[in-house]
Scaffold this motif. Structure first.
Motif, PDB file in Angstrom:
ATOM      1  N   VAL A   1       1.116  -1.167  -0.033  1.00 45.79           N
ATOM      2  CA  VAL A   1       0.000  -0.185   0.010  1.00 45.79           C
ATOM      3  C   VAL A   1       0.930   1.148   0.113  1.00 45.79           C
ATOM      4  O   VAL A   1       0.671   2.074  -0.709  1.00 45.79           O
ATOM      5  N   LEU A   2       1.805   1.425   0.834  1.00 48.80           N
ATOM      6  CA  LEU A   2       2.800   2.546   0.924  1.00 48.80           C
ATOM      7  C   LEU A   2       3.656   2.572  -0.419  1.00 48.80           C
ATOM      8  O   LEU A   2       4.104   3.737  -0.417  1.00 48.80           O
ATOM      9  N   GLY A   3       3.769   1.675  -1.166  1.00 51.67           N
ATOM     10  CA  GLY A   3       4.393   1.845  -2.230  1.00 51.67           C
ATOM     11  C   GLY A   3       3.797   2.804  -3.131  1.00 51.67           C
ATOM     12  O   GLY A   3       4.338   3.373  -4.069  1.00 51.67           O
ATOM     13  N   PHE A   4       2.362   3.198  -3.063  1.00 49.32           N
ATOM     14  CA  PHE A   4       1.686   3.832  -3.891  1.00 49.32           C
ATOM     15  C   PHE A   4       1.770   5.339  -3.418  1.00 49.32           C
ATOM     16  O   PHE A   4       0.963   6.198  -3.978  1.00 49.32           O
ATOM     17  N   VAL A   5       2.123   5.426  -2.273  1.00 45.09           N
ATOM     18  CA  VAL A   5       2.130   6.900  -1.663  1.00 45.09           C
ATOM     19  C   VAL A   5       2.915   7.970  -2.516  1.00 45.09           C
ATOM     20  O   VAL A   5       2.116   9.019  -2.789  1.00 45.09           O
ATOM     21  N   PRO A   6       3.900   7.477  -3.287  1.00 45.42           N
ATOM     22  CA  PRO A   6       4.519   8.648  -4.230  1.00 45.42           C
ATOM     23  C   PRO A   6       3.569   9.023  -5.139  1.00 45.42           C
ATOM     24  O   PRO A   6       3.253  10.283  -5.474  1.00 45.42           O
ATOM     25  N   GLN A   7       2.768   8.153  -5.577  1.00 45.07           N
ATOM     26  CA  GLN A   7       1.615   8.696  -6.811  1.00 45.07           C
ATOM     27  C   GLN A   7       0.716   9.405  -6.153  1.00 45.07           C
ATOM     28  O   GLN A   7       0.145  10.561  -6.904  1.00 45.07           O
TER      29      GLN A   7
END
Length: 726
Positions: free
Chosen positions: A348-354
């Protein structure tokens, strides 16, 4: 004893910007009415005993909407020690109407004329000393956006509050009106505090039933009302309103000098293009496509790939695995922490930059004033389908999170329109749905640029179609409420406001990942790693298993057993696999859980030797049509538990709540079924019973859209932009 100072003013006058500057609070700043739905408070910088209250933007103290009730009830019931009345200096005539009412409350007032920088740029001048003399209160000039004069205004308000001195308003109505107001005031002696007698007297003459109900023994003023109506040949509410405007007009000439020679403002020139009847929607579509393309497909994708592949895949997960194995941690605990928590939350956190890139662009559009234009543009469309542009405001807020979006529906005074807005607001993709969009776009559609923007416009289409269909029913029949809003002048966004807005939205997502999603991933890990083997319950062993062997082993877990019980429901939608079913169900807790669940089921947080994410398993589990069906279902179905809680609170009725949830899930199911069945047919997948059902549903849907109105009529109202109007 703490000192309470209230910030009161019209929408778009700069209250929340001033509140943030005075308190250092991270309140969200927008430029459409309704952002501050409830009162907020913060400590004044340098004054631990001074509390600043940020009230909702209102046009008068005769409330029609819920947020106006919040503001008036606080001013009357709580009675702050002082009021800072924020006035938009570029539209001072309109703002002064509320000022005249605030002056009657019997509370110390200081007027802060905001947007001094724009006044200077326009060549206009407000004579503060003359205005102060006319109104009977101190008037100061500030620029909340640039921080000019705000500290001095706050210090003067504190001094005024500590003095506890009520300044009598200098404004007066005509002699006959004052005579009757004084007569009513005398009848209120002993019923209300002396400093509030004038306010309550005028409200009684305005036939304000809510005020009368708040008084212990409201006097019968029908004789005074009749006397005034006979004298002025009009109803008393209109008389009082007219008296205020007559007074305001009488002082504007002496207090305001305008630059008559100035040309059309830059804002007006831009609006001739971006709000053009024919160009507005194409421009909006292009802007949103660019925003999502950059956020999801290009810049945001690069950052997310690095976060997933390098940060989690090469650094965090291997390091955690080595650490726990090195200290001799039990296999089950290592699996829980690494495969459960880190893999699930990491996915989930992997998509924080987007998300941060998306929120950055949305903050710029909001701060510069464009999003206010979008509400104006959408009003033209929504009005044709039974809603007003006011319904689009909660949807704009909902792009960050559905909870404040649902709460912002309080700005809609029409109960039917408000309920319909609550039901449809969460169709707009919120930040929590962005990881699902990015995941499907990357795994199923190879990062196609059209997928993410299409998700946004699918939400808008669902709202419009729902408005058309629901407005033709008895429950929602009726004319749409008139929509009047002021379009603020365009201005360059400040870095502080943009970054604050971006971080606030992003941080709320990260906090959810650290709480709700962490707990959810632990539950999913347990259900995935425990099951029945040879008739005995215990932990399953997946070490060294791949492909079919892994599938067979996972099929014995508790999660698979639960998923297989409900998977058949989604078979007509193209994703009747138990993994897809449980991912969609966990999304009801928090939409981010969809990605977190996939992270554990397919190992997204792990990387192959070549460094690419293992998305092939997901792509192999669904066809292109099924993938888009899965995406649309998760966009339109019932939102997360937090948003459902907000819907329940705002509906304030269990039947309406379940109707809203049922409608959302039903619409999501029907649309997803049609997408999969028709999409499969278009790609040569054959014709079957599901295809027939899809065509029948489409025909029924078309009928509901185009059947004639029986219960309601469309109200045609001309909405005029007043940006830059002087």
């Amino acid at each position: 004893m703490s000192v309470k100072i209230a910030l009161a003013g019209n929408p778009n006058s700069g209250k929340t910007t001033l509140f943030n500057a005075l308190t250092g609070s991270n309140q969200f700043v927008g430029n459409w009415p309704g952002v501050t739905v409830e009162k907020k408070e913060g400590k004044l910088k340098g004054h631990k005993d001074v509390v600043i209250m940020d009230l909702p933007g209102i046009y008068s103290l005769s409330p029609y909407t819920l947020e106006e009730v919040v503001a008036r009830n606080y001013l009357i019931g709580e009675r702050p020690d002082a009021i800072i009345n924020i006035v938009d200096g570029t539209n001072i005539e309109r703002n002064l109407y509320l000022t005249t009412q605030i002056m009657e409350l019997g509370i110390p007032v200081i007027m802060a004329v905001n947007m001094a920088d724009l006044l200077e740029k326009n060549g206009d001048k407000i004579h503060l000393n003359k205005l102060s003399e006319k109104l009977g209160c101190e008037v100061v000039s500030i620029s909340a956006l640039k921080g000019t004069g705000i500290k001095e205004a706050a210090e003067k308000a504190v001094k005024l509050a500590n003095a506890r001195k009520v300044i009598e308003p200098a404004h007066e109505f005509s002699a006959k009106a004052e005579e009757i107001i004084s007569a009513v005031e005398n009848r209120l002696t002993g019923i209300v505090p002396a400093e509030q007698e004038r306010f309550f007297a005028i409200k009684l003459l305005e036939k304000d039933d809510k005020i009368a109900s708040q008084m212990k023994s409201a006097p019968d003023v029908s004789a005074e009302i009749k006397e005034m109506e006979d004298a002025f040949d009009d109803d008393t509410e209109s008389i009082i309103t007219n008296e205020r405007y007559v007074y305001i007009s009488s002082i504007i000439g002496d207090c305001v000098t305008k630059n008559r020679a100035k040309e059309m403002s830059t804002s007006d020139k831009i609006d001739r293009i971006v709000t053009n009847r024919w160009l507005a929607l194409p421009i909006f579509a292009v802007i949103m496509w660019i925003v999502y393309y950059v956020s999801v497909t290009t810049v945001g994708s690069i950052l997310t790939d690095w976060t997933n592949d390098t940060l989690f895949g090469e650094w965090i997960i291997p390091a955690a695995q080595s650490f726990f194995e090195g200290i001799g941690c039990a296999d089950w605990l290592t699996g829980l922490i690494v495969d459960g928590i880190i893999s699930g939350v990491g996915a989930v956190l992997g998509f924080v930059p987007q998300m941060l890139v998306l929120f950055f662009f949305l903050a710029i559009l909001e701060s510069c004033g464009y999003m206010a234009r979008v509400a104006f543009i959408m009003d033209r469309i929504f009005r044709k389908f039974g809603l007003s542009g006011k319904s689009f405001i909660p949807m704009l807020i909902g792009t960050g999170c559905g909870v404040p979006g649902v709460m912002a529906s309080r700005t809609i005074e029409n109960d039917r329109d408000r309920k319909m807005t609550i039901m449809t607001t969460t169709f707009i993709p919120c930040g929590a749905k962005l990881p699902i969009i990015a995941l499907i776009a990357g795994a199923i559609f190879n990062g196609a640029s059209w997928v993410a923007p299409s998700a946004y416009f699918v939400g808008i289409a669902a709202i419009i179609c729902s408005g058309i269909i629901l407005k033709k029913t008895k429950m929602f029949a009726g004319d749409p409420a008139p929509f009047v809003m002021e379009l603020p002048a365009y201005h360059m966004p400040t870095a502080g406001n943009v970054l604050r807005s971006m971080w606030e939205r992003g941080w709320s997502f990260i906090k959810k990942a650290g709480t709700i999603i962490t707990l959810s991933t632990i539950v999913v890990w347990f259900l995935l790693n425990f099951g029945w083997v040879n008739g005995h319950f215990g932990m399953l062993n997946f070490d060294g298993l791949e492909g079919a062997a892994m599938e067979a082993a996972q099929a014995e877990c508790i999660l698979a057993k639960i998923g297989n019980l409900i998977a058949w429901i989604f078979t007509p939608l193209g994703w009747g696999n138990w993994k897809m079913a449980v991912a969609a169900i966990t999304g009801l807790v928090a939409k981010e859980n969809v990605v977190g669940t996939f992270g554990q089921l397919f190992g997204f947080a792990e990387v192959a030797e070549d460094g690419t994410e293992i998305w092939g398993q997901l792509a192999g589990s669904m066809t292109v049509a099924a993938g888009y069906s899965f995406l649309v279902f998760n966009l339109l179905c019932a939102p997360c538990f937090a948003a459902m809680g907000a819907i329940k609170r705002e509906m304030n009725n269990a039947k309406w709540f379940w109707f809203a949830i049922g409608y959302q899930c039903g619409l999501a199911y029907i649309v997803s079924l049609c997408i999969y069945q028709i999409g499969t047919l278009a790609m040569g997948g054959g014709f079957g019973i599901g295809t027939i059902v899809a065509f029948i549903l489409i025909l029924g849907f078309v009928y509901l859209l185009f059947r004639p109105y029986k219960e309601s009529k469309t109200l045609n109202v001309n909405v005029r932009s007043v940006a830059g109007a002087k």
